[in-house]
Design a protein around this motif. Structure first.
Motif, PDB file in Angstrom:
ATOM      1  N   ASN A   1       0.700  -1.348  -0.045  1.00  0.00           N
ATOM      2  CA  ASN A   1       0.043  -0.043  -0.235  1.00  0.00           C
ATOM      3  C   ASN A   1       0.650   1.303   0.097  1.00  0.00           C
ATOM      4  O   ASN A   1       0.500   2.431   0.568  1.00  0.00           O
ATOM      5  CB  ASN A   1      -0.888  -0.010   1.261  1.00  0.00           C
ATOM      6  CG  ASN A   1      -2.044  -1.048   1.018  1.00  0.00           C
ATOM      7  OD1 ASN A   1      -2.525  -1.129   0.065  1.00  0.00           O
ATOM      8  ND2 ASN A   1      -2.204  -1.557   2.278  1.00  0.00           N
ATOM      9  N   LEU A   2       1.902   1.240  -0.611  1.00  0.00           N
ATOM     10  CA  LEU A   2       2.805   2.372  -0.731  1.00  0.00           C
ATOM     11  C   LEU A   2       2.161   3.411  -1.653  1.00  0.00           C
ATOM     12  O   LEU A   2       1.591   3.143  -2.504  1.00  0.00           O
ATOM     13  CB  LEU A   2       3.953   2.049  -1.227  1.00  0.00           C
ATOM     14  CG  LEU A   2       5.256   1.685  -0.102  1.00  0.00           C
ATOM     15  CD1 LEU A   2       6.298   1.289  -0.914  1.00  0.00           C
ATOM     16  CD2 LEU A   2       5.503   2.581   0.909  1.00  0.00           C
ATOM     17  N   PRO A   3       2.380   4.666  -1.190  1.00  0.00           N
ATOM     18  CA  PRO A   3       1.630   5.817  -2.195  1.00  0.00           C
ATOM     19  C   PRO A   3       2.046   5.651  -3.555  1.00  0.00           C
ATOM     20  O   PRO A   3       1.605   6.048  -4.389  1.00  0.00           O
ATOM     21  CB  PRO A   3       1.939   7.085  -1.177  1.00  0.00           C
ATOM     22  CG  PRO A   3       2.260   6.682  -0.018  1.00  0.00           C
ATOM     23  CD  PRO A   3       2.668   5.582  -0.188  1.00  0.00           C
ATOM     24  N   PHE A   4       3.456   5.261  -3.432  1.00  0.00           N
ATOM     25  CA  PHE A   4       3.951   5.150  -4.935  1.00  0.00           C
ATOM     26  C   PHE A   4       3.259   4.445  -5.863  1.00  0.00           C
ATOM     27  O   PHE A   4       2.811   4.763  -7.045  1.00  0.00           O
ATOM     28  CB  PHE A   4       5.472   4.896  -4.971  1.00  0.00           C
ATOM     29  CG  PHE A   4       5.972   4.768  -6.294  1.00  0.00           C
ATOM     30  CD1 PHE A   4       6.450   5.965  -6.944  1.00  0.00           C
ATOM     31  CD2 PHE A   4       6.252   3.429  -6.599  1.00  0.00           C
ATOM     32  CE1 PHE A   4       7.076   5.481  -8.221  1.00  0.00           C
ATOM     33  CE2 PHE A   4       6.975   3.417  -7.890  1.00  0.00           C
ATOM     34  CZ  PHE A   4       7.271   4.176  -8.989  1.00  0.00           C
ATOM     35  N   PHE A   5       2.878   3.061  -5.257  1.00  0.00           N
ATOM     36  CA  PHE A   5       2.236   2.209  -6.248  1.00  0.00           C
ATOM     37  C   PHE A   5       0.806   2.317  -6.310  1.00  0.00           C
ATOM     38  O   PHE A   5       0.169   2.302  -7.324  1.00  0.00           O
ATOM     39  CB  PHE A   5       2.258   0.860  -5.657  1.00  0.00           C
ATOM     40  CG  PHE A   5       3.948   0.505  -5.720  1.00  0.00           C
ATOM     41  CD1 PHE A   5       4.598   0.227  -6.818  1.00  0.00           C
ATOM     42  CD2 PHE A   5       4.270   0.197  -4.393  1.00  0.00           C
ATOM     43  CE1 PHE A   5       5.709   0.001  -6.722  1.00  0.00           C
ATOM     44  CE2 PHE A   5       5.733  -0.321  -4.542  1.00  0.00           C
ATOM     45  CZ  PHE A   5       6.619  -0.547  -5.634  1.00  0.00           C
ATOM     46  N   VAL A   6       0.168   2.964  -5.197  1.00  0.00           N
ATOM     47  CA  VAL A   6      -1.236   3.083  -5.356  1.00  0.00           C
ATOM     48  C   VAL A   6      -1.728   4.326  -6.138  1.00  0.00           C
ATOM     49  O   VAL A   6      -2.534   4.327  -6.875  1.00  0.00           O
ATOM     50  CB  VAL A   6      -1.950   3.206  -3.957  1.00  0.00           C
ATOM     51  CG1 VAL A   6      -3.259   3.636  -3.848  1.00  0.00           C
ATOM     52  CG2 VAL A   6      -1.674   1.828  -3.104  1.00  0.00           C
ATOM     53  N   ASP A   7      -0.788   5.475  -5.933  1.00  0.00           N
ATOM     54  CA  ASP A   7      -1.209   6.612  -6.417  1.00  0.00           C
ATOM     55  C   ASP A   7      -0.781   6.479  -7.942  1.00  0.00           C
ATOM     56  O   ASP A   7      -1.400   7.192  -8.930  1.00  0.00           O
ATOM     57  CB  ASP A   7      -0.526   7.794  -5.868  1.00  0.00           C
ATOM     58  CG  ASP A   7      -1.196   8.151  -4.671  1.00  0.00           C
ATOM     59  OD1 ASP A   7      -2.327   7.817  -4.203  1.00  0.00           O
ATOM     60  OD2 ASP A   7      -0.371   8.795  -3.771  1.00  0.00           O
ATOM     61  N   GLY A   8       0.262   5.698  -8.216  1.00  0.00           N
ATOM     62  CA  GLY A   8       0.752   5.934  -9.584  1.00  0.00           C
ATOM     63  C   GLY A   8       0.056   5.025 -10.639  1.00  0.00           C
ATOM     64  O   GLY A   8      -0.488   5.416 -11.648  1.00  0.00           O
ATOM     65  N   LEU A   9      -0.758   3.740  -9.942  1.00  0.00           N
ATOM     66  CA  LEU A   9      -1.676   3.103 -10.779  1.00  0.00           C
ATOM     67  C   LEU A   9      -2.959   3.785 -10.849  1.00  0.00           C
ATOM     68  O   LEU A   9      -3.545   3.614 -11.967  1.00  0.00           O
ATOM     69  CB  LEU A   9      -1.794   1.781 -10.209  1.00  0.00           C
ATOM     70  CG  LEU A   9      -0.955   0.679 -10.186  1.00  0.00           C
ATOM     71  CD1 LEU A   9      -1.066  -0.552  -9.046  1.00  0.00           C
ATOM     72  CD2 LEU A   9      -0.562   0.031 -11.727  1.00  0.00           C
TER      73      LEU A   9
END
Length: 83
Positions: free
Chosen positions: A39-47
């Motif tokens: 649930n890192l913001p990098f992955f969640v927000d990036g997707l």
């Protein structure tokens, strides 16, 4: 390139694929699911950003498109570097 080499390569690739699906896939998914990286913001927000721009769920197609792109690049490089 001989047909025997291609057949052996295909058999090895199939064996690795089946081994990966049978023995590696589930433990890897569980390890990622239970890690803090899920649930890192990098992955969640990036997707979410890519979904918004492209209008579709990127993770459905990202792996396949990446593999196809790498394959085309490798094919192009093999043809341009051949003498």
């Amino acid at each position: 390139m001989s047909r025997r080499f291609l057949a052996i390569s295909a058999l090895i690739a199939a064996a690795f694929m089946f081994a990966g699906l049978l023995f590696v896939d589930k433990p890897l998914v569980l390890a990622i699911h239970h890690s803090p990286y899920e649930n890192l913001p990098f992955f969640v927000d990036g997707l979410h950003f890519l979904d918004t721009i492209l209008g579709l769920h990127v993770w459905y197609w990202l792996a396949a498109c990446s593999c196809i792109s790498v394959g085309f690049i490798a094919l192009w490089l093999s043809r341009t570097t051949r003498l």
